[in-house]
Each structure stands twice: as C-alpha cells, then as structure tokens.
Write an enzyme that holds these catalytic residues in place. Structure first.
Site, short mmCIF file in Angstrom:
data_model
loop_
_atom_site.label_atom_id
_atom_site.label_comp_id
_atom_site.label_asym_id
_atom_site.label_seq_id
_atom_site.Cartn_x
_atom_site.Cartn_y
_atom_site.Cartn_z
N TYR A 21 -2.73 10.29 7.90
CA TYR A 21 -3.29 10.92 6.71
C TYR A 21 -4.69 11.48 6.96
O TYR A 21 -5.12 12.41 6.29
CB TYR A 21 -3.35 9.91 5.56
CG TYR A 21 -2.00 9.55 4.97
CD1 TYR A 21 -0.85 10.19 5.39
CD2 TYR A 21 -1.89 8.56 4.02
CE1 TYR A 21 0.39 9.85 4.87
CE2 TYR A 21 -0.65 8.21 3.49
CZ TYR A 21 0.48 8.86 3.91
OH TYR A 21 1.70 8.52 3.39
N LYS A 51 5.24 0.34 15.16
CA LYS A 51 6.31 0.94 15.95
C LYS A 51 5.81 1.03 17.39
O LYS A 51 5.73 2.09 18.01
CB LYS A 51 6.68 2.32 15.40
CG LYS A 51 7.98 2.89 15.96
CD LYS A 51 9.20 2.08 15.59
CE LYS A 51 10.47 2.78 16.09
NZ LYS A 51 11.68 1.92 15.92
N ASP A 86 11.18 -0.19 11.20
CA ASP A 86 12.56 -0.02 10.73
C ASP A 86 13.18 -1.37 10.40
O ASP A 86 13.88 -1.51 9.39
CB ASP A 86 13.40 0.76 11.75
CG ASP A 86 13.13 0.36 13.19
OD1 ASP A 86 12.23 -0.47 13.44
OD2 ASP A 86 13.82 0.88 14.08
N ASP A 146 2.38 2.98 2.95
CA ASP A 146 2.72 3.84 1.81
C ASP A 146 4.22 3.77 1.53
O ASP A 146 4.66 3.63 0.39
CB ASP A 146 2.28 5.27 2.12
CG ASP A 146 2.31 6.18 0.91
OD1 ASP A 146 2.61 5.70 -0.21
OD2 ASP A 146 2.04 7.38 1.07
N ASP A 198 6.44 1.25 -1.58
CA ASP A 198 7.33 1.85 -2.58
C ASP A 198 8.71 1.22 -2.51
O ASP A 198 9.36 0.99 -3.55
CB ASP A 198 7.43 3.36 -2.36
CG ASP A 198 6.25 4.11 -2.94
OD1 ASP A 198 5.22 3.47 -3.24
OD2 ASP A 198 6.34 5.35 -3.10
#
Length: 373
Positions: A144, A193, A225, A249, A253
């Site tokens: 970001y 990751k 994952d 982020d 959610d």
C-alpha cells in the site's frame, strides 16, 4: 475512576458514514453524562465530501485538528462518485495520508461473535461458538505504501505495485502483537508468504527474533493461504493473528464473516507516543444505503467502545454500552443486515434508540438499587 476530559475528532466521511458516526457520538455523549466525563466533539470534513468542498480528501485544517485531538472517530469514505479520479486524488488517499501524517502503524481488529448473533454466522454453532480473537495488522508499509506505476504505450499497458517493508516496521508491530498475546491467552499466529515473497521472508525472520523476548507466548507461523482456510475451519484456535498490511486487510474481512456481518467489526489504528489513535468500523461507505436509515450503527458504536478502552482506559464504561447492546440483541431487535427469521427489524436510528433506552434503564436501576454497571 475519576472524571476525565477528552477531545474527539469526528470524521463522518461519505455514504452511511455520517449516520453511523452520529449514533456512536450519541452513545459516547450518554456515557459521558452518566459517568461524569466531558467529551468534546469536533466534526471535520474528510474523504469524498472534503474533495467536493475543498478539492482534497484531507484538508490541512482537518489534519491540524486531528493532531490536537485525544482520539479520532471515522465513519467511512469513498464511493462511485469519486472512482474516476486518479488514485492519488481519491478519498482513500486521504486515509493513507492521515495514517502517514499521524504515524499510525498498527491496526487492531477484534473478531468476536456475540452470543445472540450465532445464528447469522455462516459456520455451524459448534464450530464458531466462543470465537474471540484479534488481528494485528502492520499499517505503514507493504504494497500500500510502495511504488505504484501504470504505463500505457501504443495500446499496451503494464502496471507495477512494489511491496516495501523494513526490519524496523516489522519489529515494532510484532512487539505490539506479542504484548497483546501475552495479555490474552499467550498464543500468536504470524501470517506471511515466506516461501515466495522476500518481504515475507524478512517478516518471518524478524518475528522469530522478537519471539525470543516473549518466552511465555507460543508462536506459530502460517502461510497466508493456509491461514485463510484455518480461519474458516477452526477459528477458535486463534488468539492473536499478526500479519502484513495487505494480508491483514483481506483476512480481517474474511474473519468478519464469522461474526455474521462486516458491519459489526470495529478497528483501531495507532502509533507510538502520545498521538491520537483512529477508530473506525471496517465496513465501507455503502452509498446505495445512504440516507435510507437502514445501515447498522454497531460497527461504529463498537469502535467507540474500543476507543473508551484503548485510548481512555474506561473499561467499565465500554462494558456498560456493550452490555446494553447485548440486551437489545437478546430481545430480538435487529437491523436489516443482521436480521434472522422472527427478528424485530428496526431502522438504524430506531436500533440506536433501543440501545440508548437500555442504557437509561440500567442507569435508573443503578441509582435506585445500587446495582453495578
């Protein structure tokens, strides 16, 4: 606790933002009046509405007032009205700028399933009952805040987004997450990751090093994952999840669905030192619902109770409000987004009125019978 005086900057923003922040402010006003505190609210332009009025999502006057506040309450920003603007000029750029200017590098998102709402969770009750964990998200680095490029040449296009994290950025958020875990059940899951990304390899290296300072906290590393799958399969295994900006982020959610609605989840963004923390529900501005009085104010109200706890140290007052919400939910009252068969569906303002009524009744009983709140 003795009475306190605090200044709260209110950024209603766009869409349903003004409606939900209004409800949260009313509850904070009730709290202050009942417990002898003084909360001064300063409403400021921010986001798309600030673009319309001032040509920028973060006017200098808004930033100046936020710097002086003890805490900040944000509603929501953005909407299709501003989607055609360049990325650097959209409402969301104002939020990124505010985080940067205030040095907000930690985002905390509590994921808790309220007992009365178990029926709206997509998971079976035996799998999700008792779900209560926190996601700590690094907020100042990663993709970001990296380089963003979009090139077009002779009908061909190429885009590039570069993730960027330093060891210092990772270390400070990791230390905060370990402290949270040490104060809870002593379990920390770090999500990355590291088998693919250089930023994640550095992330795992730094988190592992910080873990040596917290021998009583059990550290587990998960690839993102697998973490996404485990949140759905066995959510009760988690206590505190630590992860990077982008992964946090997305995962928060996903985790919000466990509680039944993204509209229920609060968040806090904070830095170090004495600067103000920013509190906001994680839902969007929902422009199609704006002005219809159907949006649930719970995410904003829970953000306000998170503010009471984390910024002001008012744990009793926060529980006082949340207990009133639980009683309203136990009575079967719901807004449209969390309705179940047989629910008593209310408009957003009516739902707020029910909560305030429960608070008033609790106060009357306390004064009359000396019950604790």
């Amino acid at each position: 606790m003795s009475s306190i005086r605090k200044t709260i900057a209110v950024l209603p923003g766009d869409g349903i933002g003004p409606e939900v922040t209004r409800a949260a402010v009313h509850l904070l006003q009730d709290c202050a009046a009942a417990h002898g505190h003084i909360f001064e609210f300063r409403e400021l332009p921010f986001g798309g509405s600030a673009i319309d009025a001032f040509g920028t999502p973060l006017p200098p006057s808004t930033l100046a007032e936020c710097r002086k506040a003890d805490a900040i309450l944000l509603g929501a920003i953005g909407g299709p009205k501003w989607d055609a603007l360049p990325l650097a000029n959209r409402p969301e750029s104002g939020l990124l700028a505010l985080r940067k200017e205030l040095g907000l590098y930690i985002n905390l998102r509590p994921i808790r399933l309220r007992h009365a709402l178990q029926g709206i969770s997509p998971l079976r009750p035996e799998r999700v009952a008792g779900c209560d964990f926190e996601i700590v998200r690094e907020l100042a680095g990663d993709i970001y805040f990296g380089t963003h490029e979009l090139h077009r040449d002779n009908g061909r296009s190429r885009a590039r987004d570069v993730a960027d994290n330093s060891s210092g950025e990772i270390e400070r958020v990791a230390r905060y997450a370990f402290e949270r875990a040490a104060a809870r059940q002593g379990r920390l899951a770090s999500v990355d990751k590291a088998n693919v990304l250089a930023t994640s390899a550095l992330w795992r290296e730094i988190v592992t090093a910080v873990a040596r300072e917290y021998p009583r906290v059990t550290l587990e590393h998960l690839y993102v994952d697998n973490a996404a799958m485990q949140i759905v399969l066995r959510p009760k295994q988690f206590d505190v999840i630590l992860t990077s900006n982008l992964f946090g982020d997305i995962l928060s959610d996903e985790a919000a669905a466990l509680a039944g609605s993204i509209g229920l989840i609060p968040s806090m963004s904070r830095g170090s030192g004495n600067g103000p923390a920013l509190y906001e529900p994680i839902h969007g501005s929902a422009p199609t619902l704006a002005g219809k009085d159907v949006a649930s104010p719970l995410g904003a109200i829970y953000s306000a109770t998170l503010m009471l706890r984390e910024s002001f140290g008012l744990n009793v007052e926060a529980q006082w409000i949340e207990s009133a919400i639980d009683r309203v939910l136990d009575h079967g009252y719901r807004t449209m987004d969390i309705a179940e068969p047989g629910s008593r569906i209310l408009r957003g303002s009516e739902f707020e009125d029910q909560i305030r009524g429960e608070i008033h009744d609790a106060l009357v009983h306390t004064e009359r019978y000396g019950w604790g709140v």
